[in-house]
Scaffold this motif. Structure first.
Motif, short mmCIF file in Angstrom:
data_model
loop_
_atom_site.label_atom_id
_atom_site.label_comp_id
_atom_site.label_asym_id
_atom_site.label_seq_id
_atom_site.Cartn_x
_atom_site.Cartn_y
_atom_site.Cartn_z
N PRO A 181 -0.85 13.77 -1.85
CA PRO A 181 -1.09 13.27 -0.50
C PRO A 181 0.17 12.75 0.19
CG PRO A 181 -2.12 11.85 -2.13
CD PRO A 181 -1.66 13.05 -2.86
N HIS A 182 1.07 12.16 -0.59
CA HIS A 182 2.25 11.59 0.06
C HIS A 182 3.17 12.69 0.56
CE1 HIS A 182 0.54 8.41 -2.47
NE2 HIS A 182 0.72 7.72 -1.35
N THR B 178 -3.97 18.73 -1.71
CA THR B 178 -4.60 17.40 -1.65
C THR B 178 -4.22 16.54 -2.85
OG1 THR B 178 -6.55 18.34 -2.70
CG2 THR B 178 -6.62 18.08 -0.30
N ALA B 179 -3.68 17.17 -3.91
CA ALA B 179 -3.27 16.38 -5.06
C ALA B 179 -1.97 15.63 -4.81
CB ALA B 179 -3.11 17.28 -6.28
N ARG C 200 -8.24 12.79 6.22
CA ARG C 200 -7.91 11.36 6.19
C ARG C 200 -6.40 11.17 6.07
NH1 ARG C 200 -8.66 7.83 1.32
NH2 ARG C 200 -8.45 5.65 1.98
N PHE C 201 -5.77 11.95 5.21
CA PHE C 201 -4.32 11.83 5.02
C PHE C 201 -3.59 12.19 6.32
CE2 PHE C 201 -5.26 13.32 0.42
CZ PHE C 201 -5.62 12.04 0.05
N ALA D 247 0.85 -1.21 0.00
CA ALA D 247 0.00 0.00 0.00
C ALA D 247 0.88 1.25 0.00
CB ALA D 247 -0.91 -0.01 1.21
N THR D 248 0.41 2.27 -0.71
CA THR D 248 1.21 3.50 -0.82
C THR D 248 0.97 4.44 0.35
OG1 THR D 248 -0.52 4.49 -2.15
CG2 THR D 248 1.28 3.43 -3.34
N MET D 249 0.00 4.12 1.19
CA MET D 249 -0.17 4.89 2.43
C MET D 249 -0.70 3.95 3.51
SD MET D 249 -3.52 7.29 1.69
CE MET D 249 -5.16 6.56 1.52
N PRO D 250 -0.57 4.34 4.79
CA PRO D 250 -1.03 3.43 5.84
C PRO D 250 -2.48 3.01 5.60
CG PRO D 250 0.14 5.28 6.79
CD PRO D 250 -0.01 5.58 5.33
N THR D 251 -2.78 1.74 5.87
CA THR D 251 -4.13 1.25 5.55
C THR D 251 -5.12 1.50 6.68
OG1 THR D 251 -3.39 -0.92 6.30
CG2 THR D 251 -3.40 -0.54 3.92
N VAL E 57 -9.36 16.94 -7.27
CA VAL E 57 -7.92 16.66 -7.15
C VAL E 57 -7.17 17.34 -8.30
CG1 VAL E 57 -6.17 14.84 -7.16
CG2 VAL E 57 -8.31 14.51 -5.92
N ARG F 248 -4.02 19.94 -8.11
CA ARG F 248 -2.76 19.74 -8.82
C ARG F 248 -2.43 20.97 -9.67
NH1 ARG F 248 -3.61 14.70 -10.22
NH2 ARG F 248 -4.88 15.25 -12.01
N LYS G 7 -3.80 9.51 8.87
CA LYS G 7 -2.96 8.36 8.51
C LYS G 7 -1.51 8.64 8.86
CE LYS G 7 -5.76 6.25 4.88
NZ LYS G 7 -5.73 4.80 5.14
N GLN H 88 -10.58 14.77 2.30
CA GLN H 88 -9.40 13.98 1.91
C GLN H 88 -8.23 14.37 2.80
OE1 GLN H 88 -9.43 15.58 -2.07
NE2 GLN H 88 -9.94 13.59 -2.96
#
Ligand SMILES: Cc1cc2nc3c(=O)[nH]c(=O)nc-3n(C[C@H](O)[C@H](O)[C@H](O)COP(=O)(O)OP(=O)(O)OC[C@H]3O[C@@H](n4cnc5c(N)ncnc54)[C@H](O)[C@@H]3O)c2cc1C
Ligand SMILES: Cc1ncc(C[n+]2csc(CCOP(=O)(O)OP(=O)(O)O)c2C)c(N)n1
Ligand code: SF4
Ligand code: SF4
Ligand code: SF4
Ligand SMILES: [Mg+2]
Lengths: 559, 300
Positions: free
Chosen positions: B183-184, B180-181, B29-30, B4-8, B220, B224, B33, B26
């Motif tokens: 997230p990581h 938000t575009a 949530r990020f 997974a690319t982010m914590p589940t 999103v 961006r 996480k 969004q």
């Protein structure tokens, strides 16, 4: 908690205004007008591949380091990726979406890497046992015949493979030179196919001469003819017969068989196809100064583009718009050749512009060897009597290979005329599938084809422009010195660099975007897939928009 | 499937009350996480005071202190002090406020807390207006935008307040912008903020389809384009306001592409958009000049 918390009396309420439950009782799916859903589509590369290799899938498996599965994915449609990975004209790449963005994925090079891995890991090839109650004969050990035999044997049907030559491979063996496809590689490919199942090989048998087709029809439940084009077409010019003039195919057969050849000091190759390119480059490697003469222009040459470019880089000269008129001999000895100057006229039935003579204009060229490579013909001895033919080719159904005779099938060059390795492989496989359907009585699966995606369906915001990863090679200077293989193949790093470029058009590759961006936490990430929870999806369609590869579609609710 | 690319783990659940395509949601949530379950929230009046649910329900499985519009930062200060007094030093306190509650009415309490360098993360989700009460202008609303208090005949003429410079002037340990575009990038910044003691300020660009008259699916995409058009630079300020890093590794896109997709800018002529583009470009150049200037000071 799916139930809403309701306090009946104030006594039930917490002392402070404090949360005691979640919001899952609030099924926000009822807000939705439009429903997103996972809808994987067809990648255009797959459509471009004549044998429909699942290119998107095997590239994705490569990115996940799942090489064996990637190789198996190819094998489902093509038993010899180590061959096509070297010699295919790769129409898949012309269809690749990425080509419309920066440069197409080097599918052919990835295919070769996997093909070579398959040869290094013979254990990957599952061994089929004879289980079927029917048996088949395959005539011709070229790509079409090998492919047909492979898929029949894989399904458990014993196959007897008849081949005129002493060894299998067809054009792959005696036509395509070692610098493109080494004999050692071909040997391994052929062995892997033959060892994969109940295949009995009978070499040195020419069907139609040594054994009749009707006899095969009696002995076997199905017969596949993959006999290719074995005869060079003659040029029909004065002076053709005699010393110094040789069909290109016979020259190639000698070169590939390791016989010593002497293409003289100055060789002329007549023709514009793959045979002409291979003859020219082999003659060059044997020390000759070589000129290819073609009656149309470079744009109409049927040879694979890369082969033309390579030939040119190696020093092969080209003369266009010239057709052989007369071969000059001095006391029987070859002295030179006169060409008729041509120009391009109206397009012919192949869509290419037809060359027409420019009255009175001729050119004369010195030569001590002339190779004709103006086309090949089928040798239908003992065959044309048994099956219907047209233009000296076998008549067979395009989709199934079925001929007018129920048990007889045909495919490859002998049906299509000079075509390609991959088309021969496809024809062999499709005929095998039809034969298996007849053997088992099962109908064709009537599944509808999914839609094909194009560049407009890709969210290119997620891709930065990159160059294609070229396959490493030995320098031209060294290549032209001998017959060693020119292209040396990717290493793991290059393989991954190129595989990672793939857009994975129309098919989810677990990028997580839809799951990441869903504001409603309505996308569930399972072991091997995502699932939309329609109880909560509000239909914002962010997932559809942000999927880089159009693996989701939308549908209006209530429709 | 790939990792997974982010914590589940989901600390924010479904069933919440946000509009379709809400960027603020969004963002939450990020952030959760990135922080994990050892977190307590302070939320003043704003959309998020509504989004999480109606009493006695909440879509967030963490303690939240709902507070008055102007008090997010000061309540966070108090909450942190209270936790520490009880011996809890590991719970992260995160104040989560809108741009109205940050740029405008909450500015005094935020400034006070930042000056004291109280230990919490302050996130402003910036949707560039007072959305919860019906799209009134805030000092974060960009020039040219329509809101219900800046109608098209009299659209907003004043530029967006430079909140980042205000926060940098407080010499706090960490300041960042996010979108938000990306997230990581945002999750990385939240996690990084959590490694500093003191006041950390993160401002995340969070599209509001409802308030921007925007198709929800483009949420999103707008987040961006705001970055790639240089409207909303992604930056980090560390070393107590002395080090600036601006993210530049993107393909620039025209501002028109960003503005024309949103109803709140629909009244603008091409010439007006071109004028805005010039301003944005000049601001961007000044920002880069500042980055170079700060980098050139010896000893930093
Ligand atoms: C010099 C040359 C270079 C080429 N280069 C390329 C290339 O780079 N890429 C590409 O895609 N295509 C290339 N082609 C075309 C490609 O090789 C052919 O399209 C392909 O090999 C056709 O496969 P096939 O199985 O139909 O026939 P073949 O490969 O011709 O195989 C037919 C086999 O049947 C055997 N046979 C024939 N008659 C009988 C009989 N009566 N009984 C038993 N056996 C029989 C033959 O000995 C032969 O082994 C090239 C062709 C030539 C001639
Ligand atoms: C002192 C005070 N004034 C006004 C309000 C009404 N009010 C509630 S939320 C809000 C707007 C919030 O805007 P912002 O902080 O940008 O958050 P958003 O709603 O945009 O998410 C207002 C004006 C209030 N709750 N308290
Ligand atoms: S990008 Fe990948 S999936 Fe798309 S057409 Fe090219 S090879 Fe196929
Ligand atoms: S967004 Fe990514 S994870 Fe979701 S469907 Fe598309 S490819 Fe798959
Ligand atoms: S009004 Fe805007 S910020 Fe508020 S919930 Fe709706 S989309 Fe989100
Ligand atoms: Mg706001």
């Amino acid at each position: 908690m799916i139930k809403k918390v309701e306090f009946k009396t104030y006594r039930e309420m917490p002392i402070r205004p404090m949360t005691v439950g979640d919001m899952l009782w609030n099924l926000t799916g009822s807000w939705r007008n439009v429903r997103p859903y996972y809808d994987f589509k067809r990648s255009p590369c797959i459509v471009g591949c004549p044998t429909s290799e699942n290119i998107q899938r095997y590239i994705q498996l490569v990115t996940e380091n799942r090489y064996e599965e990637a190789w198996r994915t190819i094998i489902d449609n093509n038993p010899m990726p180590a061959v096509t990975g070297r010699v295919c004209f790769h129409p898949c790449m012309s269809n690749c979406t990425r080509g419309e963005y920066d440069e197409p994925i080097n599918i052919n090079a990835i295919e070769r890497s996997l093909g070579d891995m398959g040869l290094e890991n013979p254990g990957w090839m599952a061994k089929a046992k004879a289980t079927g109650d029917k048996k088949a004969a395959v005539v011709g050990g070229g790509p079409a015949g090998l492919s047909c035999a492979f898929y029949l044997a894989r399904a458990g049907y014993p196959v007897t493979l008849f081949e005129t030559d002493g060894a299998l491979g067809g054009v792959l063996r005696w036509g395509i030179p070692e610098y493109r496809l080494p004999n050692g590689t071909l040997d391994k490919v052929v062995k892997a196919i033959i060892d994969s199942g109940p295949i009995t090989v009978k070499t040195g048998v020419k069907v139609g001469r040594d054994i009749g087709l009707d006899k095969l029809e009696k002995e076997f439940d199905a017969v596949f003819l993959g006999i290719g084009l074995a005869r060079s077409r003659s040029m029909d010019v004065d002076g053709e017969d005699g010393e110094g003039v040789e069909p290109g195919l016979s020259f190639l057969r000698k070169v590939n068989g390791g016989e010593k050849v002497d293409p003289g000091k100055k060789a002329i190759v007549i023709g514009g196809g793959n045979t002409a390119m291979d003859v020219a480059r082999c003659a060059l490697r044997s020390g000759s100064d070589v000129t290819v003469v073609y009656r149309r222009t470079v744009n109409e040459m049927p040879a694979i583009r890369e082969e033309i470019e390579e030939a040119e880089k190696e020093g092969v000269k080209f003369e266009f718009l010239a057709a052989p008129k007369e071969i000059l001999r001095k006391k029987g000895k070859l002295a030179g050749i006169v060409f008729q100057r041509m120009e391009l006229g109206q397009p012919d039935e192949s869509g290419r512009r037809k060359p027409v003579a420019v009255e009175g204009e001729t050119i004369r060229m010195e030569a001590d060897r002339i190779y004709s490579a103006i086309g090949e013909q089928a040798d239908l001895e003992g065959i044309s009597e048994a099956v219907e033919t047209e233009w000296n080719l076998i008549k067979a159904d395009e989709a199934t290979g079925q001929t007018g005779r129920k048990k007889v099938f045909a495919g490859g060059d002998a049906v299509t005329g000079a075509a390609s390795v991959v088309e021969a492989i496809a024809a062999g496989r499709k005929a095998a599938e039809k034969i298996i359907r007849i053997f088992t009585g099962r109908a064709e699966s009537g599944e509808a084809e999914p839609a094909t995606v194009g560049i407009d369906d890709i969210n290119t915001d997620y891709f930065s422009k990159t160059r294609q990863t070229k396959m490493p090679r030995i320098p031209v200077g060294r290549a032209r010195e001998g017959f060693g293989e020119i292209h040396t193949g990717y290493d793991a790093a290059l393989l991954h660099r190129e595989a990672d470029r793939c857009f994975s058009c129309g098919v989810c590759n677990y990028c997580d975007n839809c799951w990441v961006f869903c504001p409603d936490v309505a996308i569930m990430r399972h072991e091997n897939e995502y699932e939309i929870n329609y109880d909560y999806c509000k239909g914002c369609l962010v997932c559809v928009q942000e999927c880089p590869r159009n693996a989701l579609s939308t549908r209006e609710e209530g429709k | 499937m790939k990792p997974a690319t982010m914590p589940t783990e989901e600390l924010m659940g479904s069933g919440h009350l946000a509009c379709q395509g809400c960027g603020a949601t969004q963002a939450m949530r990020f952030a959760l996480k990135a922080l994990g379950p050892d977190t307590a929230l302070v939320i003043p009046a704003c959309c998020w005071a509504v989004i999480d649910g109606s009493f006695p329900h909440s879509c967030i499985d963490l303690p939240i202190y709902h507070t008055a519009f102007e008090t997010a930062a000061v309540v966070a200060s108090g909450l942190k002090a209270g936790l520490e007094m009880r011996g809890d030093t590991k719970t992260t306190v995160m104040a989560w406020a809108g741009d109205g509650g940050t740029f405008d009415i909450g500015l005094q309490s935020l400034s006070g807390a930042a000056e004291r360098n109280d230990d919490f993360i302050y996130v402003c989700y910036d949707n560039e207006a007072y959305m919860n009460t019906g799209i009134q202008r805030s000092s974060s609303t960009p020039v040219g935008a329509w809101t219900t208090t800046t109608p098209v005949t009299n659209y907003k003429r004043e530029p967006k307040k430079n909140m980042i410079d205000i926060m940098a002037a407080h010499s706090i340990p960490y300041i960042a912008t996010a979108s938000t575009a990306y997230p990581h990038d945002f999750m990385r910044k939240i996690a990084k903020a959590n490694t500093f003691r003191g006041t950390k300020y993160i401002q995340i660009f969070a599209p509001c389809p409802t308030g921007w008259k925007l198709a929800p699916e483009l949420s999103v995409k707008m987040a961006r384009l705001a970055v790639t058009s240089k409207m909303y630079p992604l930056l980090e300020i560390t070393d107590h306001g002395q080090k600036l890093e601006v993210w530049k590794d993107f393909e620039p896109t025209p501002i028109a592409e960003y503005m024309k997709a949103q109803g709140r800018f629909r009244h603008l002529s091409d010439a007006e958009i071109a004028g805005i583009e010039k301003d944005v470009e000049a601001k961007w150049e000044r920002l880069l000049a500042k980055e170079r200037m700060l980098a050139s000071i010896p000893g930093l």
